[in-house]
Design a protein around this motif. Structure first.
Motif, PDB file in Angstrom:
ATOM      1  N   ALA A 216       0.833  -1.203   0.000  1.00 48.54           N
ATOM      2  CA  ALA A 216       0.000   0.000   0.000  1.00 48.54           C
ATOM      3  C   ALA A 216       0.868   1.253   0.000  1.00 48.54           C
ATOM      4  N   LEU A 217       0.262   2.317  -0.453  1.00 54.54           N
ATOM      5  CA  LEU A 217       0.969   3.594  -0.416  1.00 54.54           C
ATOM      6  C   LEU A 217       1.236   3.983   1.028  1.00 54.54           C
ATOM      7  N   SER A 218       2.370   4.579   1.267  1.00 51.87           N
ATOM      8  CA  SER A 218       2.689   5.019   2.627  1.00 51.87           C
ATOM      9  C   SER A 218       1.757   6.161   3.017  1.00 51.87           C
ATOM     10  N   GLN A 219       1.609   6.356   4.309  1.00 51.47           N
ATOM     11  CA  GLN A 219       0.746   7.417   4.807  1.00 51.47           C
ATOM     12  C   GLN A 219       1.235   8.785   4.333  1.00 51.47           C
ATOM     13  N   GLN A 220       2.544   8.951   4.289  1.00 48.79           N
ATOM     14  CA  GLN A 220       3.102  10.229   3.835  1.00 48.79           C
ATOM     15  C   GLN A 220       2.713  10.493   2.379  1.00 48.79           C
ATOM     16  N   THR A 221       2.805   9.463   1.541  1.00 48.21           N
ATOM     17  CA  THR A 221       2.432   9.618   0.135  1.00 48.21           C
ATOM     18  C   THR A 221       0.946   9.928   0.014  1.00 48.21           C
ATOM     19  N   LEU A 222       0.114   9.221   0.777  1.00 50.38           N
ATOM     20  CA  LEU A 222      -1.322   9.493   0.749  1.00 50.38           C
ATOM     21  C   LEU A 222      -1.626  10.918   1.192  1.00 50.38           C
ATOM     22  N   ASP A 223      -0.926  11.386   2.217  1.00 51.15           N
ATOM     23  CA  ASP A 223      -1.130  12.755   2.684  1.00 51.15           C
ATOM     24  C   ASP A 223      -0.817  13.767   1.588  1.00 51.15           C
ATOM     25  N   TYR A 224       0.287  13.554   0.886  1.00 52.03           N
ATOM     26  CA  TYR A 224       0.652  14.464  -0.198  1.00 52.03           C
ATOM     27  C   TYR A 224      -0.343  14.384  -1.357  1.00 52.03           C
ATOM     28  N   LEU A 225      -0.842  13.184  -1.641  1.00 56.86           N
ATOM     29  CA  LEU A 225      -1.843  13.049  -2.698  1.00 56.86           C
ATOM     30  C   LEU A 225      -3.127  13.778  -2.326  1.00 56.86           C
ATOM     31  N   LEU A 226      -3.530  13.670  -1.066  1.00 58.18           N
ATOM     32  CA  LEU A 226      -4.728  14.384  -0.621  1.00 58.18           C
ATOM     33  C   LEU A 226      -4.538  15.900  -0.693  1.00 58.18           C
ATOM     34  N   GLU A 227      -3.352  16.330  -0.328  1.00 52.75           N
ATOM     35  CA  GLU A 227      -3.045  17.769  -0.417  1.00 52.75           C
ATOM     36  C   GLU A 227      -3.080  18.224  -1.878  1.00 52.75           C
ATOM     37  N   ALA A 228      -2.509  17.411  -2.753  1.00 45.54           N
ATOM     38  CA  ALA A 228      -2.514  17.735  -4.179  1.00 45.54           C
ATOM     39  C   ALA A 228      -3.941  17.769  -4.719  1.00 45.54           C
ATOM     40  N   GLU A 229      -4.757  16.822  -4.291  1.00 46.32           N
ATOM     41  CA  GLU A 229      -6.157  16.813  -4.725  1.00 46.32           C
ATOM     42  C   GLU A 229      -6.864  18.110  -4.327  1.00 46.32           C
ATOM     43  N   GLY A 230      -6.614  18.565  -3.114  1.00 44.64           N
ATOM     44  CA  GLY A 230      -7.231  19.808  -2.667  1.00 44.64           C
ATOM     45  C   GLY A 230      -6.809  20.995  -3.514  1.00 44.64           C
TER      46      GLY A 230
END
Length: 66
Positions: free
Chosen positions: A2-16
Motif C-alpha cells: 500500500a501507499l505510505s501514509q506520507q504519500t497518501l497525505d501528499y496526494l490528498l493535499e494535491a487533490e485539494g
C-alpha cells in the motif's frame, strides 16, 4: 504494498489544490484546460484505487501459494 501514509497525505493535499484550480478554471479558462485539470484528479483517484486493488491481488496470491 500500500501507499505510505506520507504519500497518501501528499496526494490528498494535491487533490485539494487541484480542486481549487478546477474551481477557478471553471470560471476563467477554456474547456480544454478544465478537462485536463479534471483528468489529473481522475488519475490521482485511480492511483489510490489501483494500489488497494494490487494489495488485494497480492494477498490472494499469497493465500493461494499456501
Amino acid at each position: 504494498m500500500a501507499l505510505s501514509q506520507q504519500t497518501l497525505d501528499y496526494l490528498l493535499e494535491a487533490e485539494g489544490s487541484i480542486r481549487s484550480a478546477l474551481k477557478s478554471a471553471a470560471v476563467n479558462e477554456k474547456p480544454l484546460v478544465i478537462n485536463q485539470i479534471s483528468k489529473l484528479l481522475y488519475d490521482i483517484d485511480h492511483l489510490k484505487e489501483f494500489e488497494n486493488l494490487q494489495d488485494i491481488v497480492e494477498s490472494a496470491m499469497k493465500k493461494r501459494e499456501e
